[in-house]
Design a protein around this motif. Structure first.
Motif, short mmCIF file in Angstrom:
data_model
loop_
_atom_site.label_atom_id
_atom_site.label_comp_id
_atom_site.label_asym_id
_atom_site.label_seq_id
_atom_site.Cartn_x
_atom_site.Cartn_y
_atom_site.Cartn_z
N ALA A 64 31.70 43.21 49.17
CA ALA A 64 31.62 44.50 48.48
C ALA A 64 32.96 45.23 48.52
CB ALA A 64 30.53 45.36 49.10
N VAL A 65 33.59 45.27 49.69
CA VAL A 65 34.87 45.97 49.82
C VAL A 65 35.95 45.26 49.01
CG1 VAL A 65 36.69 46.61 51.45
CG2 VAL A 65 34.30 46.98 52.05
N PHE A 66 35.96 43.94 49.04
CA PHE A 66 36.95 43.18 48.26
C PHE A 66 36.80 43.45 46.77
CE2 PHE A 66 37.99 39.47 45.71
CZ PHE A 66 39.33 39.31 46.03
N THR A 67 35.57 43.44 46.28
CA THR A 67 35.34 43.68 44.85
C THR A 67 35.85 45.06 44.45
OG1 THR A 67 33.40 42.24 44.86
CG2 THR A 67 33.57 43.84 43.07
N ALA A 68 35.52 46.07 45.24
CA ALA A 68 35.96 47.43 44.92
C ALA A 68 37.49 47.53 44.95
CB ALA A 68 35.34 48.42 45.90
N ALA A 69 38.11 46.92 45.95
CA ALA A 69 39.57 47.00 46.07
C ALA A 69 40.26 46.29 44.91
CB ALA A 69 40.01 46.40 47.40
N LEU A 70 39.74 45.15 44.50
CA LEU A 70 40.38 44.40 43.41
C LEU A 70 40.20 45.11 42.08
CD1 LEU A 70 41.97 41.93 42.65
CD2 LEU A 70 39.83 40.66 42.40
N GLY A 76 41.32 49.76 50.47
CA GLY A 76 40.26 48.76 50.40
C GLY A 76 40.69 47.41 50.95
N PHE A 77 41.89 46.98 50.59
CA PHE A 77 42.36 45.68 51.08
C PHE A 77 42.61 45.72 52.59
CE2 PHE A 77 43.62 44.75 46.58
CZ PHE A 77 42.79 43.66 46.43
N ALA A 78 43.08 46.87 53.10
CA ALA A 78 43.26 47.00 54.54
C ALA A 78 41.91 46.91 55.26
CB ALA A 78 43.94 48.32 54.87
N ALA A 79 40.91 47.59 54.70
CA ALA A 79 39.57 47.52 55.29
C ALA A 79 39.00 46.11 55.18
CB ALA A 79 38.64 48.52 54.58
N PHE A 80 39.26 45.45 54.07
CA PHE A 80 38.76 44.08 53.88
C PHE A 80 39.35 43.14 54.92
CE2 PHE A 80 39.54 39.91 51.81
CZ PHE A 80 38.22 39.48 51.74
N VAL A 109 39.03 41.85 29.35
CA VAL A 109 39.22 42.36 30.72
C VAL A 109 37.96 42.19 31.55
CG1 VAL A 109 39.69 44.41 32.11
CG2 VAL A 109 41.03 43.96 30.05
N GLY A 110 36.79 42.50 30.96
CA GLY A 110 35.53 42.37 31.69
C GLY A 110 35.27 40.94 32.14
N TYR A 111 35.56 39.99 31.25
CA TYR A 111 35.38 38.57 31.57
C TYR A 111 36.33 38.15 32.69
CZ TYR A 111 35.11 33.50 30.64
OH TYR A 111 34.94 32.15 30.75
N THR A 112 37.60 38.51 32.55
CA THR A 112 38.61 38.11 33.53
C THR A 112 38.35 38.73 34.90
OG1 THR A 112 40.23 37.92 31.75
CG2 THR A 112 41.07 38.02 34.00
N LEU A 113 38.03 40.02 34.89
CA LEU A 113 37.81 40.72 36.16
C LEU A 113 36.59 40.17 36.88
CD1 LEU A 113 39.03 42.97 37.84
CD2 LEU A 113 37.55 44.60 36.65
N ALA A 114 35.51 39.92 36.13
CA ALA A 114 34.30 39.39 36.76
C ALA A 114 34.54 38.00 37.34
CB ALA A 114 33.16 39.34 35.73
N SER A 115 35.27 37.16 36.62
CA SER A 115 35.52 35.81 37.11
C SER A 115 36.44 35.81 38.33
CB SER A 115 36.14 34.95 36.00
OG SER A 115 37.41 35.44 35.62
N THR A 116 37.27 36.85 38.46
CA THR A 116 38.19 36.93 39.59
C THR A 116 37.50 37.43 40.85
OG1 THR A 116 40.05 37.33 38.09
CG2 THR A 116 40.38 37.88 40.41
N VAL A 117 36.77 38.55 40.73
CA VAL A 117 36.19 39.17 41.92
C VAL A 117 35.09 38.31 42.53
CG1 VAL A 117 36.75 41.49 41.15
CG2 VAL A 117 34.51 40.54 40.60
#
Length: 500
Positions: free
Chosen positions: A202-208, A237-241, A51-59
């Motif tokens: 920053a906002v996108f990363t937090a929202a995802l 978060g996505f709305a703010a992004f 999960v850590g690998y996948t999430l980091a590569s996505t955000v």
């Protein structure tokens, strides 16, 4: 930026090697997880290695895409490769699960840069007509990694130890780095220097992150109130992004380009691949073991047939699109094949010979491969070259997010359905294929029917997703891929953007 034929071959060889390393590192670890968790004494944290690998590569995708436009794709590519090798070394030396997870997060971040910049560099040095062929070659790294990764990871773990699952990257990656220093050209950056949308990133990363956590907790039923809080935070978060990106002078995701029909339809098709196929592949072996009463080894034949069909189709359609200049027919036929194949899986009765689901899912793979890499090349040709990195990141992002969210939803739906229909005395939490195979024939038949019924609505939903993809494919503009170099700042009309 035209290259000599020899330089282009060296470039493709370098990018293919590096793309394969990044894709392989996602799949090769799967068969080593149990051994790693046992040695490090942290079984409860095992899933976070993946999960850590996948999430980091996505955000990091939109951030790295924008950096590629601002700094130039060569710099981002070489730095990502160097960081990937250092992270691989750190993973092999991990003495605790926390250490390994942290190193995997860094590895995932750098892997995103490798995959993304490989596609961006090809887009910047080829014409629209050439691009599908080379994009298909680089895109072949993913299905090959799916086929080879689990087997290679198991063999390395058994004979060399799990540390070498990561250390094997070092000699191959070092050779690829040496080749890349020679072969990867210096492509002029296109974006405004020094202007990175930090608030949006920053906002996108937090929202995802909140979205992935919320969906995961909702699927396994462990989150409680935290699930609702995470999903609410993600929506906010996505709305703010979106609001930030609409005002940002250099956004990391250029929403204004979605007024372009090619980009909008292509992005939808990319998301459909993640939702419609990538999400189900992880569950196919379990489905086959339970519904067709096969061993774990034999159950792998169905996803292998799927991926093999994807690989062959991806290479063939890339070659045909470059040869003829025609591209629109391939996503139309591909989405039709995908929808038909998944409908076929929904109506297959349990107990048929295994070659039947292999053939049907092979058809889905062929359909998906027909536009998997091609659609990236087409969308790149519809955007200005100065924002190739950002638009390429967007295409990859929607595919990965769709796959991640749909995978969690499918897992939760299957788990709850099976648990609700199991006969008395059987616990879904502890039910294994081996236990089913050792049960009485009547129980085996009942469980096969339960799993077949549980997967039927899933296959129907995924077939519907591909059916929506048919609409998106039909909405692609008519036209032919151009032999002319793509200008650095082409206009972006609202509909037809590829030269006829």
């Amino acid at each position: 930026m035209p290259l000599s034929p020899m330089r282009l071959r060296l470039l493709v060889a370098s990018l293919l090697t590096v793309s394969f390393l990044g894709a392989l590192d996602h799949t090769v670890v799967s068969t080593s997880l149990a051994t790693i968790a046992g040695d490090l004494g942290a079984l409860q944290l095992m899933s976070w290695v993946v999960v850590g690998y996948t999430l980091a590569s996505t955000v990091l995708l939109p951030v790295l895409g924008r950096l590629g436009d601002v700094l130039g794709p060569r710099k981002v590519f070489l730095v990502s490769l160097a960081v990937f090798l250092v992270a691989s070394l750190a993973c092999g030396f991990a003495s605790s699960m926390a250490w390994l997870i942290a190193a995997r997060v860094v590895q995932g971040m750098s892997s995103a840069g490798l995959q993304l910049m490989s596609q961006t560099i090809i887009a910047r040095v080829t014409t629209q007509r050439e691009r599908p062929r080379y994009m298909a070659i680089i895109g072949a790294a993913f299905p090959i990694a799916i086929l080879a990764g689990p087997v290679l990871g198991g063999a390395i773990t058994d004979y060399w130890g799990w540390s070498w699952v990561f250390w094997i990257n070092l000699p191959v990656g070092a050779a690829a780095l040496g080749l890349a220093l020679v072969a990867v050209p210096r492509v002029e950056p296109g974006g405004a220097a020094g202007r990175l949308d930090v608030p949006g990133a920053a906002v996108f990363t937090a929202a995802l992150v909140a979205l992935v956590l919320g969906v995961t907790w909702a699927a396994d039923g462990t989150g409680g109130g935290a699930t609702a809080a995470a999903l609410a935070a993600s929506a906010a978060g996505f709305a703010a992004f979106y609001a930030i990106e609409c005002r940002a002078p250099e956004p990391i995701i250029p929403f204004r380009y979605f007024a372009n029909r090619t980009i909008a339809a292509g992005t939808a098709l990319s998301a459909i691949i993640g939702v419609g196929l990538f999400s189900i592949t992880a569950y196919l072996p379990t489905y086959v073991q339970m519904a067709y009463q096969t061993s774990a080894t034999v159950s792998g034949l169905v996803p292998i047939a799927t991926v093999f069909g994807m690989l062959i189709s991806n290479l063939l359609t890339g070659w045909l699109a470059s040869r003829t200049g025609r591209y629109r027919i391939f996503p139309i036929l591909g989405t039709m094949l995908g929808a038909a194949g998944l409908c076929g899986m929904a109506v297959l009765p349990a107990g048929l010979p295994l070659w039947v689901p292999m053939a049907v899912m092979g058809t889905v793979g062929i359909g998906t491969g027909a536009f998997m890499s091609l659609i990236v090349a087409v969308v790149q040709g519809a955007a200005p070259a100065r924002e190739t990195g950002s638009i390429t990141a967007t295409i990859n992002l929607v595919r990965q997010v769709g796959s991640t969210v749909a995978t969690a939803i499918i897992g939760g739906a299957i788990g709850s359905t099976v648990a609700a229909r199991l006969p008395d005395g059987l616990d879904g939490a502890t039910l294994t294929p081996q236990a089913v195979h050792n049960a009485a024939p009547a129980i085996q038949s009942d469980i096969a029917g339960i799993y077949a019924n549980a997967f039927t609505p899933v296959f129907v939903a995924l077939a519907t997703t591909y059916a929506l993809g048919i609409i998106a494919a039909v909405l692609l503009p008519h036209g032919r891929l151009s032999d002319d170099p793509v200008p650095a700042h082409p206009p972006v009309p609202a509909s037809e953007s590829l030269p006829a």
